[in-house]
Write a protein that holds these residues in place. Structure first.
Motif, PDB file in Angstrom:
ATOM      1  N   ALA A  36       0.856  -1.196   0.000  1.00 24.17           N
ATOM      2  CA  ALA A  36       0.000   0.000   0.000  1.00 24.17           C
ATOM      3  C   ALA A  36       0.888   1.241   0.000  1.00 24.17           C
ATOM      4  N   VAL A  37       0.732   2.067  -1.027  1.00 22.47           N
ATOM      5  CA  VAL A  37       1.627   3.216  -1.177  1.00 22.47           C
ATOM      6  C   VAL A  37       1.108   4.395  -0.361  1.00 22.47           C
ATOM      7  N   VAL A  38       1.916   4.790   0.629  1.00 19.04           N
ATOM      8  CA  VAL A  38       1.540   5.883   1.533  1.00 19.04           C
ATOM      9  C   VAL A  38       2.581   6.998   1.509  1.00 19.04           C
ATOM     10  N   LYS A  39       3.295   7.114   0.386  1.00 20.18           N
ATOM     11  CA  LYS A  39       4.264   8.213   0.247  1.00 20.18           C
ATOM     12  C   LYS A  39       3.522   9.550   0.277  1.00 20.18           C
ATOM     13  N   ALA A  40       4.323  10.622   0.353  1.00 16.82           N
ATOM     14  CA  ALA A  40       3.742  11.971   0.354  1.00 16.82           C
ATOM     15  C   ALA A  40       2.625  12.084   1.398  1.00 16.82           C
ATOM     16  N   GLY A  42       0.816   9.850   2.783  1.00 18.56           N
ATOM     17  CA  GLY A  42      -0.393   9.111   2.401  1.00 18.56           C
ATOM     18  C   GLY A  42      -1.260   9.924   1.460  1.00 18.56           C
ATOM     19  N   TYR A  43      -0.626  10.495   0.396  1.00 18.57           N
ATOM     20  CA  TYR A  43      -1.355  11.308  -0.588  1.00 18.57           C
ATOM     21  C   TYR A  43      -2.207  12.367   0.134  1.00 18.57           C
ATOM     22  N   GLY A  44      -1.598  12.951   1.174  1.00 23.94           N
ATOM     23  CA  GLY A  44      -2.276  14.026   1.894  1.00 23.94           C
ATOM     24  C   GLY A  44      -3.191  13.562   3.012  1.00 23.94           C
ATOM     25  N   ILE A  84      10.964   1.187   1.129  1.00 22.90           N
ATOM     26  CA  ILE A  84      11.339   2.436   0.450  1.00 22.90           C
ATOM     27  C   ILE A  84      11.507   2.137  -1.040  1.00 22.90           C
ATOM     28  N   MET A  85      10.657   2.741  -1.875  1.00 20.48           N
ATOM     29  CA  MET A  85      10.690   2.474  -3.316  1.00 20.48           C
ATOM     30  C   MET A  85      11.741   3.325  -4.029  1.00 20.48           C
ATOM     31  N   GLY A  86      12.179   4.403  -3.385  1.00 20.44           N
ATOM     32  CA  GLY A  86      13.169   5.284  -4.003  1.00 20.44           C
ATOM     33  C   GLY A  86      14.580   4.905  -3.587  1.00 20.44           C
ATOM     34  N   ASN A 136      13.100   4.738 -17.395  1.00 17.00           N
ATOM     35  CA  ASN A 136      14.315   5.549 -17.297  1.00 17.00           C
ATOM     36  C   ASN A 136      14.329   6.498 -16.111  1.00 17.00           C
ATOM     37  N   ARG A 137      13.876   5.990 -14.977  1.00 15.47           N
ATOM     38  CA  ARG A 137      13.951   6.777 -13.746  1.00 15.47           C
ATOM     39  C   ARG A 137      15.018   6.146 -12.835  1.00 15.47           C
ATOM     40  N   LEU A 138      14.698   5.020 -12.206  1.00 16.13           N
ATOM     41  CA  LEU A 138      15.670   4.293 -11.393  1.00 16.13           C
ATOM     42  C   LEU A 138      15.709   2.847 -11.869  1.00 16.13           C
ATOM     43  N   SER A 166       9.629  -3.423 -11.245  1.00 16.83           N
ATOM     44  CA  SER A 166       9.796  -2.436 -12.297  1.00 16.83           C
ATOM     45  C   SER A 166       8.595  -1.495 -12.257  1.00 16.83           C
ATOM     46  N   HIS A 167       8.587  -0.515 -13.128  1.00 18.97           N
ATOM     47  CA  HIS A 167       7.492   0.468 -13.102  1.00 18.97           C
ATOM     48  C   HIS A 167       7.090   0.801 -14.532  1.00 18.97           C
ATOM     49  N   LEU A 168       5.790   0.810 -14.762  1.00 22.24           N
ATOM     50  CA  LEU A 168       5.289   1.071 -16.120  1.00 22.24           C
ATOM     51  C   LEU A 168       5.175   2.566 -16.388  1.00 22.24           C
ATOM     52  N   GLU A 203       3.060  -3.308 -11.068  1.00 23.73           N
ATOM     53  CA  GLU A 203       1.836  -2.533 -11.257  1.00 23.73           C
ATOM     54  C   GLU A 203       1.545  -1.510 -10.161  1.00 23.73           C
ATOM     55  N   ASP A 204       1.159  -0.307 -10.597  1.00 28.48           N
ATOM     56  CA  ASP A 204       0.613   0.721  -9.709  1.00 28.48           C
ATOM     57  C   ASP A 204      -0.916   0.639  -9.776  1.00 28.48           C
ATOM     58  N   SER A 205      -1.613   1.685  -9.350  1.00 30.27           N
ATOM     59  CA  SER A 205      -3.083   1.628  -9.321  1.00 30.27           C
ATOM     60  C   SER A 205      -3.705   1.410 -10.697  1.00 30.27           C
ATOM     61  N   ILE A 206      -3.325   2.261 -11.629  1.00 26.12           N
ATOM     62  CA  ILE A 206      -3.985   2.232 -12.941  1.00 26.12           C
ATOM     63  C   ILE A 206      -3.765   0.881 -13.603  1.00 26.12           C
ATOM     64  N   ILE A 219       1.234  -6.040  -6.001  1.00 21.93           N
ATOM     65  CA  ILE A 219       0.938  -4.765  -6.678  1.00 21.93           C
ATOM     66  C   ILE A 219       1.253  -3.622  -5.708  1.00 21.93           C
ATOM     67  N   ARG A 220       1.410  -2.435  -6.284  1.00 23.66           N
ATOM     68  CA  ARG A 220       1.754  -1.262  -5.464  1.00 23.66           C
ATOM     69  C   ARG A 220       0.725  -0.155  -5.681  1.00 23.66           C
ATOM     70  N   PRO A 221      -0.481  -0.330  -5.187  1.00 23.97           N
ATOM     71  CA  PRO A 221      -1.499   0.689  -5.425  1.00 23.97           C
ATOM     72  C   PRO A 221      -1.354   1.888  -4.485  1.00 23.97           C
ATOM     73  N   GLY A 222      -1.521   3.071  -5.043  1.00 22.80           N
ATOM     74  CA  GLY A 222      -1.593   4.287  -4.248  1.00 22.80           C
ATOM     75  C   GLY A 222      -2.981   4.889  -4.394  1.00 22.80           C
ATOM     76  N   ALA A 223      -3.184   5.603  -5.501  1.00 20.95           N
ATOM     77  CA  ALA A 223      -4.414   6.380  -5.718  1.00 20.95           C
ATOM     78  C   ALA A 223      -5.704   5.636  -5.376  1.00 20.95           C
ATOM     79  N   ILE A 224      -5.811   4.376  -5.786  1.00 21.89           N
ATOM     80  CA  ILE A 224      -7.094   3.677  -5.582  1.00 21.89           C
ATOM     81  C   ILE A 224      -7.383   3.409  -4.104  1.00 21.89           C
ATOM     82  N   LYS A 353      -4.783  14.430 -10.311  1.00 20.27           N
ATOM     83  CA  LYS A 353      -5.459  14.239  -9.020  1.00 20.27           C
ATOM     84  C   LYS A 353      -4.448  13.983  -7.892  1.00 20.27           C
ATOM     85  N   ASN A 354      -3.416  13.195  -8.187  1.00 16.96           N
ATOM     86  CA  ASN A 354      -2.426  12.905  -7.148  1.00 16.96           C
ATOM     87  C   ASN A 354      -1.720  14.175  -6.674  1.00 16.96           C
ATOM     88  N   GLU A 355      -1.508  15.119  -7.601  1.00 23.10           N
ATOM     89  CA  GLU A 355      -0.848  16.359  -7.170  1.00 23.10           C
ATOM     90  C   GLU A 355      -1.775  17.162  -6.254  1.00 23.10           C
TER      91      GLU A 355
HETATM   92  C1  LIG Z   1       3.817   6.297  -6.413  1.00 19.14           C
HETATM   93  C2  LIG Z   1       4.190   4.957  -6.858  1.00 19.14           C
HETATM   94  C3  LIG Z   1       3.211   3.959  -6.961  1.00 19.14           C
HETATM   95  C4  LIG Z   1       1.743   4.210  -6.736  1.00 19.14           C
HETATM   96  O1  LIG Z   1       1.235   5.006  -7.754  1.00 19.14           O
HETATM   97  P1  LIG Z   1      -0.361   5.202  -7.974  1.00 19.14           P
HETATM   98  O2  LIG Z   1      -0.445   5.686  -9.361  1.00 19.14           O
HETATM   99  O3  LIG Z   1      -0.803   6.234  -6.994  1.00 19.14           O
HETATM  100  O4  LIG Z   1      -0.986   3.908  -7.739  1.00 19.14           O
HETATM  101  C5  LIG Z   1       3.642   2.684  -7.310  1.00 19.14           C
HETATM  102  N1  LIG Z   1       4.932   2.417  -7.559  1.00 19.14           N
HETATM  103  C6  LIG Z   1       5.905   3.356  -7.471  1.00 19.14           C
HETATM  104  C7  LIG Z   1       7.314   2.983  -7.753  1.00 19.14           C
HETATM  105  C8  LIG Z   1       5.564   4.661  -7.134  1.00 19.14           C
HETATM  106  O5  LIG Z   1       6.509   5.593  -7.066  1.00 19.14           O
END
Ligand SMILES: *Cc1c(COP(=O)(O)O)cnc(C)c1O
Length: 382
Positions: A36-40, A42-44, A84-86, A136-138, A166-168, A203-206, A219-224, A353-355
């Motif tokens: 569960a992605v709670v960075k920033a 927890g999206y506020g 830590i994903m970063g 091409n990020r990390l 990985s990240h799409l 996978e992220d949320s989308i 999976i790594r959902p944030g927004a949803i 929306k995330n911003e």
């Molecule tokens: C922020 C982030 C996510 C979650 O993104 P959402 O679009 O909010 O689901 C997943 N993976 C990584 C690496 C991220 O930085």
């Protein structure tokens, strides 16, 4: 419970967070883990304030972007799994090890540093390998040399390589598929080398909603989680958890022709009733919503007028009868009852929306409700 130290606050409906977690869990089934992605913050929504609801409702990991976010969670939750994903710089890896945090790495050098720290502190640091399939990020670049390097990392004794991810870029189905295939090809090469990762995730949320076939086993959902919908093909039952609220601090009558706020960029076309509300761009409200944004008072839209100040703004209450100082103002709602929803706010201010969510600053306290009752208050300041 703490007092609520500001009239402008973020209200988080924990029942909705739990509803969304259950929805996600049902969508992916028992075999797919959820980071569960709670960075920033927890999206506020306040990472610390929602963490318990997430862990108790199916989150295997709490995922953040940076070390300080991980440490904030660790201070509050001794046993939760935190990821830590970063990137964390070499000299800070000591914090990661001491605090049992799972770290993303993409170099042999960092694997060696973690190995040595593990020996020093009598721990076995847990890592996930970042594999870059095109964003091409990390991450390790997709090539044979990287496969060799990762193979070497997996041979290091005193670290546990628990996952690879990985990240799409979400640049369309065709590109997403190319990235996914690169990831799978790499994983197959590792299998041939006798290396199996406990967790594999891309996978992220989308993408988690849109591409059932890429879910792998995490999976790594944030927004949803927060009830924010950005997906295109799939569908998922979600409820927005956040309402941004304030209270009118002052009401006055002004005459036709008078200006309001800096530079008098708004002038009354008629005798008007003006309300002052104690939120501004320092609370994370976009200053560029001047002339476009509105709040909701007594179920009616009240336009924000004039320049939005750092800490306050003015609204036009003309035509809304019986409004009093102290009355509730909805800054962001879920779109019902004439409220400005996150999607509309983001479009009006030219962002996503995330911003809109993540820029809500720490000045507004966070208030958590369950069954329509306040169950927790967090003041970051004061
Ligand atoms: C922020 C982030 C996510 C979650 O993104 P959402 O679009 O909010 O689901 C997943 N993976 C990584 C690496 C991220 O930085």
């Amino acid at each position: 419970m703490e007092a609520i130290l500001r009239d402008t606050f973020v209200e988080v409906n924990l029942d909705h967070i739990i509803f969304n977690m259950k929805s996600i869990k049902k969508m992916v089934g028992e075999k797919v883990a959820i980071a569960a992605v709670v960075k920033a913050n927890g999206y506020g929504h306040g990472a610390v304030g929602i963490a318990k609801a997430l862990i108790e409702n199916g989150a295997n990991y709490l995922a953040v972007a940076s070390l300080n976010e991980a440490l904030e969670l660790r201070k509050n939750f001794k046993d939760y799994k935190i990821f830590i994903m970063g990137a964390t710089k070499d000299s800070h890896l000591e914090y990661v090890v001491k605090n049992n945090i799972t770290q993303t790495i993409f170099s042999y050098k960092q694997a060696k540093i973690l190995n040595e720290l593990g020996i020093k502190y009598n721990k076995k640091p847990v890592v996930h390998i970042k594999y870059d399939t095109g964003f091409n990020r990390l991450g390790f670049k997709d090539c044979d040399y990287s496969i060799e390097e990762i193979g070497k990392i997996c041979m290091i004794d005193n670290i546990y390589v628990e996952g690879i991810f990985s990240h799409l870029a979400l640049a369309g189905k065709e590109e997403d598929n190319k990235q996914y295939n690169k990831f799978i090809n790499a994983i197959e090469k590792f299998q041939d080398m006798g290396i199996n990762f406990k967790y594999k995730h891309i996978e992220d949320s989308i993408s988690a909603v849109d591409y059932k076939e890429y879910r792998l086993n995490m999976i790594r959902p944030g927004a949803i989680i927060y009830g924010i919908k950005g997906f295109h093909y799939g569908s998922l039952d979600l409820k927005q958890a956040l309402t941004f609220k304030s209270k009118i601090s002052y009401i006055k009558k002004i005459s036709k022709g008078e200006g309001v706020s800096y530079d008098y960029l708004w002038k009354a076309k008629e005798d008007s009733i003006i309300g002052t509300v104690p939120f501004g761009y320092a609370d994370g409200y976009p200053r560029n919503l001047r002339g476009k944004g509105y709040v909701t008072v007594c179920g009616k839209k009240a336009p924000i007028i004039g320049v939005i100040c750092m800490d306050q703004c003015m609204i036009d209450l003309t035509g809304i009868p019986d409004v009093c100082e102290g009355d509730e103002v909805i800054i962001y709602g879920d779109g019902t009852n004439n409220t400005l929803d996150i999607d509309t706010a983001s479009k009006l201010s030219g962002t996503n929306k995330n911003e809109i969510l993540s820029r809500i600053s720490i000045r507004p306290p966070r208030i958590y409700t369950k069954n329509n009752k306040i169950v927790n208050v967090i003041n970051y300041i004061g």
